[in-house]
Design an enzyme around this catalytic site. Structure first.
Site, short mmCIF file in Angstrom:
data_model
loop_
_atom_site.label_atom_id
_atom_site.label_comp_id
_atom_site.label_asym_id
_atom_site.label_seq_id
_atom_site.Cartn_x
_atom_site.Cartn_y
_atom_site.Cartn_z
N HIS A 391 79.09 18.98 -25.95
CA HIS A 391 79.31 20.04 -24.97
C HIS A 391 79.87 19.54 -23.65
O HIS A 391 79.92 20.31 -22.69
CB HIS A 391 78.00 20.78 -24.69
CG HIS A 391 77.57 21.71 -25.78
ND1 HIS A 391 78.07 22.99 -25.92
CD2 HIS A 391 76.69 21.54 -26.79
CE1 HIS A 391 77.51 23.57 -26.97
NE2 HIS A 391 76.67 22.71 -27.51
N LYS A 580 77.48 32.11 -12.99
CA LYS A 580 77.25 30.94 -13.85
C LYS A 580 76.50 29.91 -13.03
O LYS A 580 76.32 30.07 -11.81
CB LYS A 580 78.57 30.36 -14.38
CG LYS A 580 79.60 30.07 -13.32
CD LYS A 580 80.92 29.63 -13.96
CE LYS A 580 81.61 30.81 -14.60
NZ LYS A 580 82.25 30.48 -15.87
N ARG A 581 76.03 28.87 -13.68
CA ARG A 581 75.34 27.80 -12.98
C ARG A 581 76.21 27.30 -11.82
O ARG A 581 77.43 27.17 -11.96
CB ARG A 581 75.05 26.67 -13.98
CG ARG A 581 74.31 25.48 -13.43
CD ARG A 581 73.81 24.62 -14.58
NE ARG A 581 74.85 24.40 -15.58
CZ ARG A 581 75.65 23.35 -15.61
NH1 ARG A 581 75.55 22.41 -14.66
NH2 ARG A 581 76.55 23.20 -16.56
N LYS A 586 82.71 23.99 -11.50
CA LYS A 586 82.93 25.41 -11.76
C LYS A 586 83.59 26.10 -10.57
O LYS A 586 84.06 27.23 -10.67
CB LYS A 586 81.61 26.09 -12.14
CG LYS A 586 81.03 25.56 -13.45
CD LYS A 586 79.69 26.20 -13.76
CE LYS A 586 79.04 25.59 -14.99
NZ LYS A 586 79.71 25.93 -16.25
#
Length: 842
Positions: A391, A580-581, A586
């Site tokens: 991942h 999202k986290r 990100k």
């Protein structure tokens, strides 16, 4: 939701048979007339009786949480018979079974999902209405299970849902955490973490199975000694023994009789230590220390790994659930009477990222030490059994453990990994004689650390990435040496989401519209049939109805924000959402910096803003992740200023959604117009939030990263907005070391404006972020992509002004989202990696 026709009758057997009949049907219709009346009568009787048995009082005296528990217990009566049948049939027919090991399963609330899957939501809703109760209130009373954090855990939850929906024999294995990651509160703009005591009122869906407990060993001294006859035997002296007790949860298939199992392990004090008797003070202290050690193992999801003790506890957790799970699987397998040499043909163990990588060594330990197999036979079985999903493509994020920590804690497991590595490197040296650089690159134990991703690759028969671009980078960069060594192991399985939760459950109005337009419910089971909506993209009536639903969902989110944030929103504005986290790659930071730029422009040019936009953020920062927490503080500081500016706030608002999770996500995703997927290209393995937004008709504003690439392939450039550096450009910058954040600062007025605002008092003092971006050289290219991001947002607003064109884009995204269902992903795993097949439970 739709229900099958049920047989007429007044007993529970008639009702149960009606549900079971669904195993033979794909087309589901709602019950009519007497069939519905019969079902309601049975459910009503169960509901009343359950209230009496569980709480000793009538329905009208129940509290909210008791009503929820009564509804859940009523549903469980429709589950239990099929659960028993499923396990019995798998065993008797000796079906190959898959066990999906993941350190987290982000399940969300289960009541609604289970009622939908059972097909009794409509009937139970009417039963509760007879008592002047709302089923929706029961849904709200259920806590989110604190068993996961982000995309990894949500993927695992979607996968076990799809396994059961497609009648595939597959189960989950994880830890029963007493506390979730944390409950996030925003106080003075800062994230504050408080314990997520999700088990406060118990967990309605679990079944404790103390008779299936196993012992897990830590520490002590392990070595081999001569057992005579040329054989060696293991000696493991003075280990600390922890009792692992399973708590089983049913995983209900959609409108079929399949009920698989999620097994969660709880650490408990070994039976031998429960009686203090006549002990000295020193012995009592030793037992208290032991009790503290044991109880800490399953207390928290993701202990803080910024400290040595936190990392050590993470490793303890990982071995605890791996050892318990693998022991349990082998024990259950042996009861079937099948040969241990056929284990890999009948059992598959899938490692979800590297947290369960110790499955490789633990299975070897059991086969060699307990089953007395030769090393060669045990190794062949282990590699046939194990498969691994990677991942991450960032080498620094691949899990490693120092030998100094690992060996004292898990002495026998270290011996096994060391022997695996020794034999593996013998093969490597035969393949690459004299090439010690290649030996280093392929070694599992290197430079004083154990590499868990390398163990996972070597110890299994399959390695998959989770999006086409991600798998390509694994092959070309992150795991290149291993791909070159065993290329046939590598394959891609693009992630997916369960449309039953994220569309049918979260957006029932849109689901009903799709039912009507397609003229059947069969897409519930076969989401690829949503492609049929493509024929209606040009239908004006369909587009108008879709936009009315989108407006309805925006109104719902606006009500939630007004209730929880005290801010009134305009549901006619663009809902631009990034949830999202919180993590630097990100790039929530790029998002809020750009909002600062737009606000700056609006102050100097009142005509700059013409289209109202509401910007949403949501997500948790790890407690020890300073820049992520500073990013949250900046978002809230900017929000406070913009939302209270009377000249601008009617065109711009900024909202931080506190404690974002699955249940809040069910409100957020259907309401979105713009899906912010702006990670640095090459950093996000796949993403699944992008799929949830897409499935509910949002346009993707993103980089060519992760599954964004495949979303663009599906909908076309006209129905997404792509910007920024490409993955190869990013990697070239890293390789060449030619990027300079200071050059961007000096050359780009927009960048310079917002960077200066971080330190000139406009928003207080954010020197930490200023230094992080400039002095640490902007490792995720926020400043480099800033202008491209500005252009992309302008393009989004340009498109939004064309209402009919925007509706067409929303329709195209929904129509092509079925290919991103986890049903498709799981079918690929089942066919290409696991070799398992549907089993009709009868």
């Amino acid at each position: 939701m739709g229900m099958p026709h049920v047989r007429r009758g007044i007993g529970d057997d008639a009702f149960g048979k009606g549900v079971d009949d669904l195993a033979q049907k794909d087309h589901v219709t709602s019950p009519k007339g007497k069939a519905l009346d019969t079902m309601k009568k049975i459910l009503k009787s169960r509901f009343i009786t359950t209230a009496h048995v569980m709480f000793g009082r009538d329905v009208d005296q129940l509290t909210e949480i008791e009503i929820y528990k009564t509804v859940a217990a009523t549903a469980k009566q429709s589950i239990s018979d099929n659960w028993v049948k499923t396990n019995k049939q798998y065993s008797e027919r000796r079906e190959k079974q898959i066990y999906y090991f993941s350190i987290e399963f982000l399940l969300g609330r289960l009541l609604k999902a289970n009622l939908i899957n059972l097909g009794i939501e409509e009937a139970l809703k009417e039963v509760l209405e007879d008592f002047h109760l709302k089923l929706s209130d029961a849904y709200e009373a259920e806590p989110d299970a604190g068993l996961g954090n982000g995309g990894l855990g949500r993927l695992a939850a979607c996968f076990i849902d799809s396994l059961a929906a497609h009648r595939l024999p597959g189960h989950g294995c994880s830890i029963r955490y007493q506390y979730g990651l944390f409950e996030q509160k925003i106080v003075g703009g800062n994230q504050v973490e408080i314990p997520d005591n999700w088990l406060r009122d118990g967990f309605a869906w679990e079944y404790r199975k103390p008779d299936k407990s196993v012992d897990v060993k830590f520490g002590g001294n392990a070595y081999m000694r001569d057992a005579g006859g040329g054989k060696l035997e293991l000696v493991h002296e003075d280990p600390m023994i922890v009792m692992a007790v399973p708590y089983d949860m049913p995983i209900v298939g959609y409108h079929n009789a399949t009920v698989n199992t999620l097994r969660l392990w709880n650490a408990e004090v070994n039976r031998d230590f429960s009686d203090y008797g006549m002990l000295t003070q020193e012995q009592i202290q030793q037992r208290n220390d032991y009790r503290s050690f044991v109880e800490a193992i399953t207390r928290y999801l993701y202990p803080d790994d910024s400290t040595y003790e936190g990392r050590r506890m993470r490793l303890i957790q990982e071995y605890f659930f791996v050892s318990a799970g693998v022991q349990s699987i082998v024990r259950h397998y042996k009861k079937t009477g099948m040969s241990i040499y056929d284990f890999g043909k009948k059992i598959g163990i899938h490692i979800n990222d590297t947290h369960p990588a110790l499955c490789v060594a633990e299975l070897m330990r059991i086969l060699v030490d307990e089953e007395q197999l030769t090393w060669e036979d045990a190794w062949a079985i282990t590699r046939d059994t194990i498969a691994y999903t990677n991942h991450t493509i960032m080498p620094e994020a691949l899990e490693t453990w120092s030998i100094d920590m690992f060996r004292p804690l898990l002495p026998r497991i270290y011996m096994i990994i060391d022997e695996i590595n020794r034999r593996h490197l013998e093969e490597v040296r035969r393949r690459y004689p004299g090439n010690e650089e290649k030996v280093r690159a392929l070694s599992i134990i290197q430079d004083g650390v154990v590499h868990m991703a390398r163990l996972s690759v070597v110890g299994g028969h399959s390695v998959n990435g989770v999006a086409k671009i991600h798998t390509g980078i694994l092959k070309s960069t992150t795991l290149k040496d291993f791909y070159d060594y065993t290329p046939r192991k590598f394959n891609n399985k693009t992630n997916g989401i369960t449309h039953r939760r994220w569309l049918m459950g979260a957006n029932p109005e849109l689901s009903a519209l799709i039912d009507e337009v397609l003229g059947s419910h069969s897409w519930h089971r076969h989401p690829e049939q949503m492609r049929g909506l493509h024929d209606y993209v040009d239908d004006k009536s369909f587009r108008e109805r879709l936009m009315k639903i989108k407006h309805l969902r925006r109104e719902g989110l606006a009500r939630y924000i007004e209730q929880h944030n005290g801010i009134k929103l305009n549901p006619d504005s663009i809902f631009d959402i990034q949830v999202k986290r919180i993590h630097s790659y990100k790039r929530q930071l790029m998002n809020i910096l750009h909002i600062m730029y737009r606000y700056h422009r609006a102050q100097s040019d009142p005509g700059f803003l013409s289209q109202p936009v509401t910007y949403f953020f949501g997500g948790k920062a790890a407690p020890g992740y300073y820049i992520a927490k500073e990013t949250i503080r900046l978002i809230n500081t900017v929000a406070e200023k913009i939302n209270n500016d009377p000249n601008v706030s009617k065109f711009m608002k900024v909202i931080f959604i506190e404690n974002f999770g699955v249940s809040i996500g069910e409100l957020v995703y259907p309401a979105a117009d713009v899906s912010e997927q702006i990670s640095t290209a090459s950093k996000e393995a796949s993403g699944t939030g992008n799929m949830k937004f897409m499935m509910n008709g949002a346009i993707t504003l993103g980089t060519l990263d992760g599954a964004n690439v495949e979303i663009r392939e599906a909908v076309g450039n006209d129905h997404c907005v792509i910007f920024g550096l490409r993955a190869e450009e990013v990697m070239n910058y890293y390789a060449g070391g030619t990027y300079s954040a200071w050059d961007e600062y000096h050359a780009n007025e927009k960048v310079r404006t917002v960077m200066n605002q971080l330190v000139d008092g406009t928003y207080g003092d954010f020197r930490s972020i200023y230094d992080y971006l400039l002095h640490a050289n902007d490792e995720f290219f926020i400043l480099k992509d800033f202008n491209a991001y500005d252009d992309a947002r302008l393009e989004v607003m340009r498109r939004f002004k064309d209402k009919d064109g925007w509706a067409r884009t929303a329709a195209m995204n929904v129509a092509h989202s079925g290919g991103f269902s986890s049903d498709r992903t799981i079918d690929e795993y089942a066919r290409d990696i696991w070799d398992i097949h549907p089993v009709v439970i009868s």
